[in-house]
Design a protein around this motif. Structure first.
Motif, PDB file in Angstrom:
ATOM      1  N   TRP A  98       0.827  -1.204   0.000  1.00 51.03           N
ATOM      2  CA  TRP A  98       0.000   0.000   0.000  1.00 51.03           C
ATOM      3  C   TRP A  98       0.861   1.253   0.000  1.00 51.03           C
ATOM      4  CZ3 TRP A  98       0.088   3.965   3.472  1.00 51.03           C
ATOM      5  CH2 TRP A  98       0.789   3.748   4.660  1.00 51.03           C
ATOM      6  N   GLN A  99       2.097   1.169   0.506  1.00 51.53           N
ATOM      7  CA  GLN A  99       2.944   2.358   0.595  1.00 51.53           C
ATOM      8  C   GLN A  99       3.265   2.948  -0.771  1.00 51.53           C
ATOM      9  OE1 GLN A  99       6.180   1.126   3.110  1.00 51.53           O
ATOM     10  NE2 GLN A  99       4.922   1.248   4.948  1.00 51.53           N
ATOM     11  N   ALA A 100       3.272   2.110  -1.813  1.00 52.90           N
ATOM     12  CA  ALA A 100       3.484   2.634  -3.172  1.00 52.90           C
ATOM     13  C   ALA A 100       2.313   3.504  -3.606  1.00 52.90           C
ATOM     14  CB  ALA A 100       3.685   1.475  -4.144  1.00 52.90           C
ATOM     15  N   LEU A 101       1.163   3.325  -2.962  1.00 55.16           N
ATOM     16  CA  LEU A 101      -0.045   4.089  -3.306  1.00 55.16           C
ATOM     17  C   LEU A 101      -0.345   5.191  -2.294  1.00 55.16           C
ATOM     18  CD1 LEU A 101      -2.283   1.032  -4.246  1.00 55.16           C
ATOM     19  CD2 LEU A 101      -1.068   2.541  -5.821  1.00 55.16           C
ATOM     20  N   ALA A 102       0.467   5.269  -1.246  1.00 55.02           N
ATOM     21  CA  ALA A 102       0.216   6.244  -0.190  1.00 55.02           C
ATOM     22  C   ALA A 102       0.181   7.656  -0.768  1.00 55.02           C
ATOM     23  CB  ALA A 102       1.283   6.144   0.886  1.00 55.02           C
ATOM     24  N   GLY A 103      -0.795   8.417  -0.350  1.00 57.73           N
ATOM     25  CA  GLY A 103      -0.899   9.798  -0.788  1.00 57.73           C
ATOM     26  C   GLY A 103      -1.620  10.016  -2.086  1.00 57.73           C
ATOM     27  N   ILE A 104      -1.970   8.926  -2.788  1.00 58.68           N
ATOM     28  CA  ILE A 104      -2.692   9.077  -4.055  1.00 58.68           C
ATOM     29  C   ILE A 104      -4.155   9.353  -3.755  1.00 58.68           C
ATOM     30  CG2 ILE A 104      -3.505   7.826  -6.093  1.00 58.68           C
ATOM     31  CD1 ILE A 104      -0.859   6.392  -6.178  1.00 58.68           C
TER      32      ILE A 104
END
Length: 109
Positions: A98-104
């Motif tokens: 999920w960290q690759a998508l964090a902030g999206i």
């Protein structure tokens, strides 16, 4: 952006389009500037084919519409049956992915 084809009027089938993915599309789209993510989907029973795109910005979407490496229109014989554009509100994935998508997404700003 979500694109969907009803393949009923096409000589192409879901099975036939898998070769396009293996031999061309996956690699070609991995180099498309401004695209963060793309996943192709299909329903062989209904002969439905499509893709979900995640763009880094509205400008990236505009610059790449229609996406230049796509040969799907040529192979299928007509443009997508449906094209929908949405704003992302949030994204997640299991585990640490999920960290690759964090902030999206709008909700995460």
């Amino acid at each position: 952006m979500i694109t969907v084809w009803d393949l009923a009027r096409s000589d192409q089938t879901v099975e036939g389009l898998r070769e396009y993915l293996r031999d061309y599309a996956v690699e070609a789209f991995s180099e498309l500037e401004g695209m963060r993510f793309k996943v192709w989907f299909a329903n062989p029973e209904n002969q439905t084919w499509g893709a979900v795109y995640l763009w880094e910005s509205a400008e990236a979407l505009t610059r790449n519409t229609p996406p230049k490496p796509s040969k799907a229109i040529e192979l299928i014989g007509y443009p997508p049956t449906s094209v929908s554009v949405f704003e992302v509100e949030a994204a997640t994935a299991p585990g640490d992915e999920w960290q690759a998508l964090a902030g999206i997404g709008n909700a995460m700003r």
